[in-house]
Design a protein around this motif. Structure first.
Motif, PDB file in Angstrom:
ATOM      1  N   LEU A  95       0.834  -1.204   0.000  1.00 56.91           N
ATOM      2  CA  LEU A  95       0.000   0.000   0.000  1.00 56.91           C
ATOM      3  C   LEU A  95       0.871   1.257   0.000  1.00 56.91           C
ATOM      4  N   PHE A  96       1.864   1.300   0.902  1.00 61.27           N
ATOM      5  CA  PHE A  96       2.769   2.458   0.953  1.00 61.27           C
ATOM      6  C   PHE A  96       3.409   2.701  -0.413  1.00 61.27           C
ATOM      7  N   GLU A 102       1.760   6.852  -6.623  1.00 62.29           N
ATOM      8  CA  GLU A 102       0.606   7.640  -7.067  1.00 62.29           C
ATOM      9  C   GLU A 102       0.805   9.124  -6.724  1.00 62.29           C
ATOM     10  N   GLU A 103       1.301   9.388  -5.505  1.00 63.60           N
ATOM     11  CA  GLU A 103       1.490  10.781  -5.063  1.00 63.60           C
ATOM     12  C   GLU A 103       2.573  11.474  -5.876  1.00 63.60           C
ATOM     13  N   PRO A 119       4.511  15.540   2.094  1.00 61.91           N
ATOM     14  CA  PRO A 119       3.789  14.474   1.374  1.00 61.91           C
ATOM     15  C   PRO A 119       3.021  13.553   2.326  1.00 61.91           C
ATOM     16  N   THR A 120       1.800  13.268   1.960  1.00 61.83           N
ATOM     17  CA  THR A 120       0.909  12.462   2.800  1.00 61.83           C
ATOM     18  C   THR A 120       1.490  11.084   3.105  1.00 61.83           C
ATOM     19  N   VAL A 121       1.986  10.402   2.078  1.00 61.52           N
ATOM     20  CA  VAL A 121       2.477   9.032   2.269  1.00 61.52           C
ATOM     21  C   VAL A 121       3.750   9.011   3.111  1.00 61.52           C
ATOM     22  N   ILE A 122       4.642   9.975   2.855  1.00 55.62           N
ATOM     23  CA  ILE A 122       5.880  10.048   3.645  1.00 55.62           C
ATOM     24  C   ILE A 122       5.538  10.246   5.115  1.00 55.62           C
ATOM     25  N   VAL A 126       6.539   7.593   8.060  1.00 54.75           N
ATOM     26  CA  VAL A 126       7.350   8.010   9.210  1.00 54.75           C
ATOM     27  C   VAL A 126       6.568   7.807  10.504  1.00 54.75           C
ATOM     28  N   SER A 127       5.298   8.188  10.489  1.00 54.07           N
ATOM     29  CA  SER A 127       4.454   8.032  11.681  1.00 54.07           C
ATOM     30  C   SER A 127       4.382   6.568  12.098  1.00 54.07           C
TER      31      SER A 127
END
Length: 732
Positions: A95-96, A102-103, A119-122, A126-127
């Motif tokens: 998924l990541f 995609e991003e 960036p949302t995915v990054i 990280v979270s």
């Protein structure tokens, strides 16, 4: 343990779980055919979302960022069980990867957008890796060196010339009790003209280089400690950026990797180790500002080095470290490059798209009613963008589910009293109830069916193992064509009886399908005939070939046997990880318990002091009563002229110096410790009154504030005012 915990939850939540699973009502887990069908469809929906990352990847970018962050922190991580086992970690990484690609494809216009933006995915990666799963890694990586920096009481790193200058002036005035002739407000350039400031700055830079080296060496030497998932995403990030911007240099790509691995993942943990559980803090303990500044200075140098950025402009006074930054960048560059050198998840976890077919137990997730409803609602809202094709399986499942249900319909009619005045509150509480979903594919093969070639392959392999265990031969073809002896038939029957006994002890959810159990009970010759039929079918689908005497399926069996050892190792690692998590939770619980006791004691002490104040009018700073014979000074009076001579008073707005003799100030110690009333008089007439708190003055001194105003017009020297109060009221 799970059952025991479930019982506790039932008691705590007033039987919410019982309500949900009660077969008498019409809840989602009731026995009615319609409700069971809805439950199965939800299980199939979440299986589809879990195993096909494109849906969630698209959904993330359809939502506003603040909403997508909450969705990721709850639903997505819940859907993948926080990567608690190899399968879920493999799928979460897919998924990541899909979402990041995609991003970058749709939202990144320049190489630097990844660094300058958020960036949302990054952020999600990280979270996740800095949370409970990656916390132990950061702790192993940074705890020893960070603790060494914090414990070194003599370590002083202050690289701001102005701050160094102000601290030096404060020190001079506090020690001598006389006003300094030096200016209070200076620029960086002016501060650097003083030899004392330059010497202190050079000492700080030397200390900074020394401790930064220690942190750097700890990071560089611990590459293997970095979570595999984080390294894999760094690899995906580098390749995706390179694919979109083929002209980007290797240095540019590695700086972006560094931004992920160092700046976003490690840097915050160095600056605030207490906030990321890197170090153990005692109850009531905290990192003081000097220690925080030391850590911040180290983080700043490493951040510059990781991005190959030199000290220039407002940091020109640190330019002597530029050669050190360049050398450090080369070490980081090598580290970032090696970090990206990891295998693909399929190889790492030994998984592929067929893995779920051979898994005995179905994957389970524990998800709240609220999360199910929220996901269903979001999918319907963005259905056209996520699944534009009409014949998409997602559209089919959403069509079967229909409209988004309410919490009440989920629980079933009669579950909530319609006359309950707190109905909304009760529903809100019940919406947080978790239910278990056994995830299954809509196209799972039923018992006795052999439509899917891969499923038939699995059943055939099981039959072949049963046969060759009792009838050896040079090739599979030879074994299948050679009649079995009476002894071999007898041995085979004995083995199957033993297996049947073992199967009886196997938990229901882990047992083989009914068709496989029936196959295992066949005589040896009948099994061989069934194997031959299956092999002919598999040859038609291209899975095996008679030309090499069906060697392909034997190779698959050998691979399965070899992988059993790998699976055992993975299970052992998962058990160790669970034990580690449990220990960490117990330690955290003990820490919070200790903090609760500390704060309870603190509050009780404060209340006792408040009560004591009402009965005893004089309290010393240390909380002890005044010794006998000690005479406490109640009031001190000075003319403005006298305070001006002492350097305490710097000036009064709209009043000439020759008029200072007409102004007097009386300083009175109040009943509250450290609180003073200051009254002003002009030609004997009382004018105004202000209150001073010694703690506020000390805080201002610590922050480098040299001058303050009283009465909105009287300028005073903070350092010398503190000196005066200490001398007259505390005998210091």
């Amino acid at each position: 343990d799970v059952i025991s915990h479930s019982k506790k939850l039932n008691k705590k939540k007033g039987g919410e779980m019982d309500l949900l699973n009660n077969t008498d009502n019409q809840g989602i887990k009731s026995l009615s055919k319609e409700r069971r069908k809805t439950l199965e469809t939800y299980q199939q929906l979440f299986y589809l979302l879990q195993t096909n990352p494109l849906y969630l990847a698209k959904l993330i970018f359809q939502m506003p960022q603040n909403k997508s962050t909450k969705f990721m922190d709850t639903v997505i991580f819940t859907l993948y069980n926080y990567a608690s086992n190899q399968r879920e970690e493999y799928l979460l990484l897919k998924l990541f990867k899909t979402a990041l690609e995609e991003e970058i494809k749709s939202k990144v216009d320049q190489v630097q957008d990844i660094v300058t933006g958020n960036p949302t995915v990054i952020k999600m990666v990280v979270s996740f890796n800095r949370g409970a799963r990656g916390q132990n890694t950061l702790r192993q990586l940074l705890a020893p060196v960070v603790k060494e920096i914090i414990d070194d009481k003599s370590l002083i790193i202050n690289t701001s010339p102005v701050d160094v200058y102000k601290a030096w002036v404060n020190q001079l005035e506090t020690q001598t009790g006389e006003a300094s002739k030096l200016p209070y407000d200076v620029t960086t350039e002016q501060a650097l003209t003083y030899p004392e400031v330059k010497n202190k700055l050079e000492a700080s830079i030397e200390n900074l280089r020394r401790v930064t080296d220690k942190v750097l060496n700890s990071i560089i030497s611990s590459l293997d400690l970095l979570p595999y998932g984080l390294r894999y995403i760094a690899k995906v990030l580098k390749s995706s950026i390179h694919e979109k911007f083929p002209d980007a240099t290797e240095d540019e790509l590695l700086k972006i990797v560094g931004n992920l691995l160092y700046y976003r993942y490690m840097n915050p943990a160095i600056v605030a180790p207490d906030g990321f559980d890197i170090i153990d803090m005692t109850a009531g303990g905290q990192i003081n500002p000097d220690q925080r500044r030391n850590l911040g200075s180290v983080a700043k140098v490493l951040q510059h080095a990781a991005s190959n950025k030199l000290f220039e402009g407002e940091n020109e006074h640190l330019s002597s470290m530029n050669s050190y930054l360049s050398e450090t960048y080369q070490e980081f560059r090598k580290y970032f490059k090696e970090a990206c050198d990891v295998p693909e998840p399929e190889e790492k976890f030994n998984m592929d798209k067929y893995t779920d077919l051979v898994t005995v137990s179905k994957p389970v997730i524990y998800i709240s009613i609220e999360e199910i409803i929220s996901t269903h609602s979001l999918l319907l809202e963005h259905q056209d963008a996520i699944a534009p094709e009409k014949n998409d399986l997602l559209n089919e499942l959403l069509g079967l589910l229909g409209e988004v249900p309410t919490v009440e319909s989920f629980l079933g009619e009669g579950a909530i009293d319609p006359n309950d005045p707190n109905k909304a509150n009760t529903l809100n509480q019940l919406s947080k109830t978790e239910i278990s979903l056994f995830l299954t594919s809509k196209y799972d093969i039923g018992d006795g069916e052999a439509v899917d070639g891969r499923s038939l392959m699995i059943k055939t392999k099981k039959l072949i193992v049963d046969v060759i265990r009792n009838q050896p031969g040079n090739t599979l073809t030879e074994i299948l064509e050679t009649p079995a002896t009476a002894q071999q038939e007898e041995d085979h029957t004995t083995d199957m009886v033993s297996h049947a006994v073992i199967d009886l002890r196997t938990p229901e959810e882990m047992k083989h399908s009914q068709s496989m159990i029936e196959d295992s009970q066949l005589p040896l010759e009948q099994k061989k005939r069934k194997i031959q039929r299956n092999l002919r079918t598999l040859e038609q689908t291209g899975h095996v070939s008679s030309k090499n005497k069906y060697q392909d399926i034997l190779n698959e069996i050998a691979k399965d046997i070899r992988n059993q050892r790998i699976y055992r190792k993975l299970r052992k690692a998962e058990l160790a990880k669970l034990q580690q998590t449990l220990n960490a939770l117990n330690e955290k619980a003990a820490f919070y318990e200790e903090q609760i006791n500390y704060y309870d004691t603190y509050i009780k002490t404060c209340l006792e002091n408040l009560n004591r104040k009402n009965t005893r009018r004089s309290i010393k700073l240390d909380g002890k009563g005044e010794p006998k014979g000690a005479k406490r000074v109640k009031l001190v009076g000075y003319t403005a002229t006298k305070l001006h001579e002492k350097g305490v008073l710097l000036g009064i707005d709209d009043l000439q110096t020759n008029q200072f003799k007409n102004v007097t100030f009386n300083i009175i110690a109040t009943e509250d410790v450290g609180i003073f009333d200051v009254r002003s008089k002009f030609i004997g007439v009382e004018m105004e009154k202000v209150q001073l708190n010694i703690q506020d003055l000390l805080q201002m001194q610590y922050e480098g504030v040299a001058v303050m105003k009283m009465f909105d017009k009287v300028k005073v020297n903070v350092n010398l005012l503190i000196y005066l109060l200490n001398k007259k009221f505390y005998g210091k």
